[in-house]
Design an enzyme around this catalytic site. Sequence first.
Site, PDB file in Angstrom:
ATOM      1  N   HIS A 220       0.891  -1.233   0.209  1.00 47.11           N
ATOM      2  CA  HIS A 220      -0.009   0.038   0.205  1.00 47.11           C
ATOM      3  C   HIS A 220       0.924   1.388   0.033  1.00 47.11           C
ATOM      4  O   HIS A 220       1.969   1.240   0.343  1.00 47.11           O
ATOM      5  CB  HIS A 220      -0.985  -0.075   1.178  1.00 47.11           C
ATOM      6  N   LYS A 280      -7.885  -7.438  -7.862  1.00 48.35           N
ATOM      7  CA  LYS A 280      -8.420  -6.112  -6.977  1.00 48.35           C
ATOM      8  C   LYS A 280      -8.833  -6.821  -5.469  1.00 48.35           C
ATOM      9  O   LYS A 280      -8.762  -6.125  -4.656  1.00 48.35           O
ATOM     10  CB  LYS A 280      -9.755  -5.591  -7.619  1.00 48.35           C
ATOM     11  N   HIS A 281      -9.343  -7.980  -5.689  1.00 49.56           N
ATOM     12  CA  HIS A 281      -9.951  -8.587  -4.296  1.00 49.56           C
ATOM     13  C   HIS A 281     -10.014 -10.135  -4.507  1.00 49.56           C
ATOM     14  O   HIS A 281     -10.329 -10.662  -5.282  1.00 49.56           O
ATOM     15  CB  HIS A 281     -11.401  -7.809  -4.095  1.00 49.56           C
ATOM     16  N   SER A 301       1.742  -4.617   4.309  1.00 50.16           N
ATOM     17  CA  SER A 301       0.150  -4.777   4.755  1.00 50.16           C
ATOM     18  C   SER A 301       0.266  -5.322   6.255  1.00 50.16           C
ATOM     19  O   SER A 301       1.069  -6.124   6.629  1.00 50.16           O
ATOM     20  CB  SER A 301      -0.508  -5.862   3.761  1.00 50.16           C
ATOM     21  N   ARG A 321       5.928   1.321   7.234  1.00 50.05           N
ATOM     22  CA  ARG A 321       4.439   1.111   7.279  1.00 50.05           C
ATOM     23  C   ARG A 321       3.905   0.070   8.555  1.00 50.05           C
ATOM     24  O   ARG A 321       2.932   0.646   9.304  1.00 50.05           O
ATOM     25  CB  ARG A 321       3.716   0.862   6.218  1.00 50.05           C
ATOM     26  N   ASP A 413      12.880 -30.975  29.186  1.00 46.99           N
ATOM     27  CA  ASP A 413      14.252 -31.445  29.309  1.00 46.99           C
ATOM     28  C   ASP A 413      13.928 -32.745  29.087  1.00 46.99           C
ATOM     29  O   ASP A 413      13.635 -33.733  30.049  1.00 46.99           O
ATOM     30  CB  ASP A 413      14.910 -30.928  30.358  1.00 46.99           C
ATOM     31  N   THR A 417      17.562 -40.273  31.542  1.00 47.74           N
ATOM     32  CA  THR A 417      16.811 -40.955  32.713  1.00 47.74           C
ATOM     33  C   THR A 417      15.429 -40.599  32.825  1.00 47.74           C
ATOM     34  O   THR A 417      14.568 -41.148  32.789  1.00 47.74           O
ATOM     35  CB  THR A 417      17.615 -40.788  34.233  1.00 47.74           C
ATOM     36  N   ASP A 517      20.868 -30.116  23.882  1.00 47.65           N
ATOM     37  CA  ASP A 517      20.903 -29.864  25.469  1.00 47.65           C
ATOM     38  C   ASP A 517      21.933 -28.866  25.812  1.00 47.65           C
ATOM     39  O   ASP A 517      21.882 -28.039  26.655  1.00 47.65           O
ATOM     40  CB  ASP A 517      20.694 -31.077  26.399  1.00 47.65           C
ATOM     41  N   GLU A 588      35.073 -36.615  26.483  1.00 52.75           N
ATOM     42  CA  GLU A 588      34.188 -37.667  27.071  1.00 52.75           C
ATOM     43  C   GLU A 588      34.430 -38.711  27.778  1.00 52.75           C
ATOM     44  O   GLU A 588      33.877 -39.344  28.612  1.00 52.75           O
ATOM     45  CB  GLU A 588      32.852 -37.639  26.255  1.00 52.75           C
TER      46      GLU A 588
END
Length: 722
Positions: A220, A280-281, A301, A321, A413, A417, A517, A588
Site C-alpha cells: 500500500h 483487485k480483491h 500490509s 508502514r 528437558d 533418565t 541440550d 567424554e
Amino acid sequence: MEKNGNNRKLRVCVATCNRADYSKLAPIMFGIKMEPEFFELDVVVLGSHLIDDYGNTYRMIEQDDFDINTRLHTIVRGEDEAAMVESVGLALVKLPDVLNRLKPDIMIVHGDRFDALALATSAALMNIRILHIEGGEVSGTIDDSIRHAITKLAHYHVCCTRSAEQHLISMCEDHDRILLAGCPSYDKLLSAKNKDYMSIIRMWLGDDVKSKDYIVALQHPVTTDIKHSIKMFELTLDALISFNKRTLVLFPNIDAGSKEMVRVMRKKGIEHHPNFRAVKHVPFDQFIQLVAHAGCMIGNSSCGVREVGAFGTPVINLGTRQIGRETGENVLHVRDADTQDKILQALHLQFGKQYPCSKIYGDGNAVPRILKFLKSIDLQEPLQKKFCFPPVKENISQDIDHILETLSALAVDLGGTNLRVAIVSMKGEIVKKYTQFNPKTYEERINLILQMCVEAAAEAVKLNCRILGVGISTGGRVNPREGIVLHSTKLIQEWNSVDLRTPLSDTLHLPVWVDNDGNCAALAERKFGQGKGLENFVTLITGTGIGGGIIHQHELIHGSSFCAAELGHLVVSLDGPDCSCGSHGCIEAYASGMALQREAKKLHDEDLLLVEGMSVPKDEAVSAVHLIQAAKLGNVKAQSILRTAGTALGLGVVNILHTINPSLVILSGVLASHYIHIVKDVIRQQALSSVQDVDVVVSDLVDPALLGAASMVLDYTTRRIC
C-alpha cells in the site's frame, strides 16, 4: 445473563469501510447474528466497498447473508492527500442522517483508516457509544495518529495483544472498559488450514502451481511519504520479476498514491506477465488459504505481520508502514527497501521456509469474549468518558513486574533418565516443575511429553501464567530450523529422525522450538546466567556425557550440519580410552560421568575403591559419586583418576581458547565444581599467554537445560532486521 442491564436488546451498528476491516468485523457480525435474543444488528457500508476499481467488495457482505441497512458513497476520487480529507468531510456530512434513523445503542468501529475516523467522530458527537477494535497498537505511519484519535473518542476498547492493552492504559483509558480479546480474524485463521486449498490456489494462480511455490504480494502507499513508497513498490516488482516465481499481486488500498502504484503495475506489464496474477480483491476465506500455503508474502500490509504469523508463512515487511507492530519470527523487516538487490536478497532468505505458528494476536476465542463484553455494557451508565490520569488505577495486571512474571514458557528437558517439564517465567523462575521417568520407546515417550505439556498448560492458567510457546532440550544432534532430532545419544533409545515440533504445535496450538541440550545450556547462560551481556563465551556441560554450546557475537553457533559445539568429542589423546562415539581419547571418554563410573567399577572390582568411612550397599551400582567420595576421603588412585579427567577437560578448554578465543568459559553440570581448579591449572601450564587471562567459572544456574529451553521461547519476538 440480563441483556445489558436493560429490558431490551442491544442495538449494534457495525460500519465497514473496506475489505480489510470486514475480515475483522465479519466474525463479530456472525456472532451477533447468532444471538438475536440479545442483539439487533444494523450494517452500514461505505468507503472503498462501493467502488468498482476496488472490487465492489460490498458483494461479499451480501454473500455472507447480511442485510445492508445503508450504503454510503463517501470516497472523493483523487490522486493526493486532499482527496482523503475531502472523503472524511463527505462521510461526516452523510453519516448524521443515517445515525439519526438507525439510533444504535453502540457503534463498532475497526482500526485506523480515515473512514473509521469519520465514523467515530460522527458517533461521538451524536452521543452514541463506540466500541473500537484493535486500539493501542503501533504501526509506523499516519495510521498511528488516526488509531489513537479514535481511541480517545471511543468508550470501549477491544485490543489484541498485552502490549496494546498497556498502551491504552498509558493513554489514560479506563482499564474496566478495555477487553484483551485477541484479533477476531484469528477465530477463522486457526481453523482454516485444514480445508481443501489446492483448488483455491489453482483458481487464483493457475493449474501448474504447487503449494509453497508461489508468492503473495500486497503493498500500500505510505501517505506520509508517497513518492518514496511508489519507488519502493517499483523496486519490489522488479525484484519479483527477477525472482521468477508465480506471484499473486493484490491492488493497493484507496489511500493517496494508490492510483500511481497501479500505473506502475501497468507500466511494467504485471497484469499480462505470465508469472503474475493481478487482482483487485480475493474473498477473505480464500485469501487466508493462499497466504497459509504460500512460499512467502511480501509487502507492507498489516495482514503480513499480524494474520500470516498464524500459519508460520515467511513474510518480508518492506519499509516503515508496519515497523512498530509486534511480530513473530516469520517476519523479516527490510526497513530501507531502497535497492532491488536488497529486496531480492530478502526473497532468497525467506522463500520456502516454514516458521513456528505465532499466536501473538489471538488464540481463536476473540468473538465469545467480545459478545460477553457487549452484554456487560450498562446503557444506564453515564455516557461521558472518564480518563484515568496518572496514577493509573491500581490493578495487578498493570504492574510491569507481574506482567513479566506471568509471561511464561513451557520448557521440556529430555534426559537419559528423566523427562522434565516446567513452567518458566520471563525472569527465569521455575514456577512449577513436573518429572517422570523417560520411557524407552518412541511412542510412550511422545505420548508422555504431550500429556505432561497439556497438563502443565492447564495448570499455567490456574497459576496466572500466559504460555508463549514450548522449548525442548534434548540430547543428540538436532535440526532447530525444522524441530527434528536427527539422531540421539545412546542414552535415549528410538529417538532418531523424530519431528518434535509438529505434534506439540498441533496439540497445544503454540509455537515450538527444539535444540540440543548443550546449546540450551549456552542459551540459559546468555539470558539468565554469567554469559548475560557477553558477546562471546563457551559453555561446557559436565554430566553423564560432555556437551557444550558456543555463543559468538551474541548468537548461538549451530554449524553447517548442526554439529557445532560437540565439545565432548574433542580428541585430547591419540591412544586414550574408547568413547561412545566410536573414537578414542575424547574428552567424554575421560571426564564424563560414564567415564568416571567405568573407572570406579574397575577400582571396585580390584578392591581398590573403598576406604575407611565408606561403603557401597550390595543393591547399589557403583557410580561416579563413589569415586568422588573416595577421592575426598584420601583414596590416591581415585584422586589420580579425577586429576586425569580434569586434565583432559582442561586440555579441551585450552583447544577451545586457541580456536574460538572466547571471553569466558562456563563449566556447567554436576561435575563442574570438581574440575574447575584442575582446568585452571592446565590453562596456566598449556595455554598461550594471550588467552591465559580468560576467566573460567562454574555456572550458578540450577536447571540450565530447562532455562535454555525456555529462553528459546521467551526470546522469540526479537525482530530480525535485514
